[in-house]
Write an enzyme that holds these catalytic residues in place. Structure first.
Site, PDB file in Angstrom:
ATOM      1  CG  ASP A 284       4.288   5.514   0.677  1.00 50.88           C
ATOM      2  OD1 ASP A 284       3.106   5.490   0.317  1.00 50.88           O
ATOM      3  OD2 ASP A 284       4.781   6.405   1.438  1.00 50.88           O
TER       4      ASP A 284
ATOM      5  CG  HIS B 288      -3.239   2.261   3.504  1.00 49.23           C
ATOM      6  ND1 HIS B 288      -4.052   3.118   4.311  1.00 49.23           N
ATOM      7  CD2 HIS B 288      -2.051   2.416   4.085  1.00 49.23           C
ATOM      8  CE1 HIS B 288      -3.276   3.899   5.347  1.00 49.23           C
ATOM      9  NE2 HIS B 288      -1.768   3.651   4.949  1.00 49.23           N
TER      10      HIS B 288
ATOM     11  CB  SER C 240       8.288  -6.570   4.309  1.00 49.84           C
ATOM     12  OG  SER C 240       8.214  -7.820   3.880  1.00 49.84           O
TER      13      SER C 240
END
Length: 259
Positions: free
Chosen positions: A86, A142, A226
């Site tokens: 995200d 992911h 980050s």
């Protein structure tokens, strides 16, 4: 006022001692008292969290939260590349033949970012994509593709901010910050997943075991906001025509295709 304090503490802190203090506080039981206000200020979607806010014993636990099983839908087309996080897609473009990319007016070296001259040639004239995570985002990482891990290594020791100000005024943050690099071989070619730390030494924790990666499967998590940089081998990646920058994106959403 409280939002300004959070920004100063979490988004801009990069000093060794101040970072250590903040890290200790975020992992302490005392930090649970600010979990509700943090969730409110950063507008976290509590409905998609696996746990309720009162079940997070520290701010750190909230940061590394997991989501409900059906909270993200992974595009399962054979040739699709999906967002690993995200985030906001801040930039996308070509890697020139000198291994350089231009981000926010600054030049970065892919050779320096990878720290491996032998791997560099396959990414020259390829494509890069930069995805920035703020404190408001879900922090699990992911896999963007199906493939096999060829190698994984770490570089760098310090981590400076990688938000817009950090990218614009920092000293080669994407290429010098602490980072964990995973090179993946797909049936179409190679993809490098560069996970760049923003605060503290070793703010990236890997969770994936084994060499096989399944698209959408968890690889790692950031302990604070980050950046992920995706590097695609020459001529294997085509960006989705609906992608523009900056663009909010979620895990599993299609960002392009492999060819």
């Amino acid at each position: 006022m409280i939002q300004t304090v959070y920004r100063l503490l979490i988004e801009l802190t990069n000093g060794r001692w101040t970072s250590s203090i903040l890290k200790g506080f975020a992992r302490s039981r005392v930090s649970r008292f600010i979990v509700p206000s943090f969730a409110r200020i950063y507008q976290l979607n509590v409905e998609e969290m696996e746990k309720g806010l009162t079940e997070y014993p520290t701010l750190h636990d909230l940061f590394i939260r997991t989501l409900k099983k059906d909270a993200r839908v992974i595009d399962d087309a054979r040739d699709s590349v999906v967002s690993p996080v995200d985030a906001v897609i801040e930039d996308v473009g070509p890697i020139n033949k000198r291994s350089e990319i231009i981000v926010k007016g600054k030049t970065y070296s892919i050779e320096e970012m990878l720290g491996n001259a032998e791997l560099l040639s396959k990414y020259l004239n390829g494509t890069y994509m930069i995805l920035y995570l703020s404190p408001s985002h879900y922090h699990r990482i992911h896999s963007p593709v199906n493939g096999t891990v060829m190698n994984q290594w770490t570089l760098g020791s310090k981590s400076y901010p990688v938000n817009k100000l950090g990218l614009k005024y920092g000293v080669r943050t994407l290429a010098k910050n602490y980072r964990v690099i995973t090179e993946v071989k797909t049936e179409f070619g190679h993809v490098a997943i560069v996970k760049v730390g923003a605060m503290f030494v070793n703010s990236i924790e890997t969770t994936h075991k084994g060499s096989d990666l399944v698209k959408g499967g968890e690889m790692a998590y950031f302990t604070f906001g980050s950046t992920v940089v995706l590097l695609f081998e020459k001529n294997i990646f085509e960006i989705d025509p609906h992608i523009h920058t900056p663009k909010e994106i979620k895990v599993g959403e299609k960002i392009g295709i492999l060819k």
